[in-house]
Scaffold this active site. Sequence first.
Site, PDB file in Angstrom:
ATOM      1  CE1 TYR A  63      -3.788   0.357   3.980  1.00  0.00           C
ATOM      2  CE2 TYR A  63      -5.204  -1.469   4.575  1.00  0.00           C
ATOM      3  CZ  TYR A  63      -4.569  -0.719   3.611  1.00  0.00           C
ATOM      4  OH  TYR A  63      -4.709  -1.049   2.286  1.00  0.00           O
TER       5      TYR A  63
ATOM      6  CB  SER B 200      -0.871   0.002   1.261  1.00  0.00           C
ATOM      7  OG  SER B 200      -1.406   1.279   1.524  1.00  0.00           O
TER       8      SER B 200
HETATM    9  C1  GCO Z   1      -6.787   5.224   3.260  1.00  0.00           C
HETATM   10  C2  GCO Z   1      -6.962   4.350   2.040  1.00  0.00           C
HETATM   11  C3  GCO Z   1      -5.626   3.723   1.659  1.00  0.00           C
HETATM   12  C4  GCO Z   1      -5.764   3.046   0.313  1.00  0.00           C
HETATM   13  C5  GCO Z   1      -4.574   2.263  -0.112  1.00  0.00           C
HETATM   14  C6  GCO Z   1      -3.490   3.196  -0.462  1.00  0.00           C
HETATM   15  O1  GCO Z   1      -7.615   5.178   4.151  1.00  0.00           O
HETATM   16  O2  GCO Z   1      -5.782   5.964   3.257  1.00  0.00           O
HETATM   17  O3  GCO Z   1      -7.916   3.340   2.289  1.00  0.00           O
HETATM   18  O4  GCO Z   1      -5.237   2.841   2.666  1.00  0.00           O
HETATM   19  O5  GCO Z   1      -6.860   2.222   0.319  1.00  0.00           O
HETATM   20  O6  GCO Z   1      -4.183   1.335   0.859  1.00  0.00           O
HETATM   21  O7  GCO Z   1      -2.402   2.415  -0.939  1.00  0.00           O
END
Ligand code: GCO
Length: 264
Positions: A160, A147
């Site tokens: 995340y 990501s």
């Molecule tokens: C967020 C997004 C990101 C994208 C992706 C970017 O909340 O910033 O969901 O996480 O989805 O992962 O690469």
Amino acid sequence: MIQELFDLSGKTALVTGATHGLGMAIARGLTGVGARLVINDIFPDKLEKAIGEYKAYGIDAAGYLFDVTDEEAAKSAIQTIEEEVAPIDILVNNAGIIKRIPFLEMEAKDFRDVIDVDLSGPFIMSRYVAEKMVARGQGGKIINMCSMMSELGRNTVSAYAAAKGGLKMLTRNLATELAKYNIQANGIGPGYFATAQTEAIRVGGHPFNEFIINRTPAGRWGQPDELQGAAIFLASRASDFVNGHVLYVDGGILATIGKPSNED
Ligand code: GCO
């Protein structure tokens, strides 16, 4: 023919969580160059719906119900898939969740849940798929869905980002330990794509939409099918000497500091 570099005929790809969004787009790309498709989900209804959608695309996907964070279930499912379908040549660790919670409001359970699915899941799947690839001695491909958050932080996505940053480093370690078996482990790092996962921060006049459009040199959100080329490349012979690389498909975000709003 040089195109054969990208031909996946006779190969079996397991794309975890590919019942929608980027995973489904990637899965359609791999089948588009000949791969046989296996997908999984933890929800029977989502799996059944997705199998029907793939069929509408002319794709005969095999679906399996299991949780990538459950080591015994995943190990057993991999064994069953290889008995019922075929040996897994390509593993795409796509299944993932996100929880957008301000750091100072996030509870440890929220953090652990995201790490478990987005980082421990790819570990577990890679561990038991690679074991069989090694035993067969015919190499293989592991592609981890990283990501932008593998490189950058953002408000509310601490879990995340930690998971996707860890997934980048897990990818590099898989490359380190598996390359001698002709198994290439790489990552794909999507920028901001127009999917259900980003809908909450993209539609209805959300300010993040304008931010991303300004922050992305391409000046737009990505479309899911725009990940297919990167996935086909990393799943095919064309990438046999590419190891531990995260291929960012991000419209240029990571290439730039951005620009003032009054600059074109
Ligand atoms: C967020 C997004 C990101 C994208 C992706 C970017 O909340 O910033 O969901 O996480 O989805 O992962 O690469």
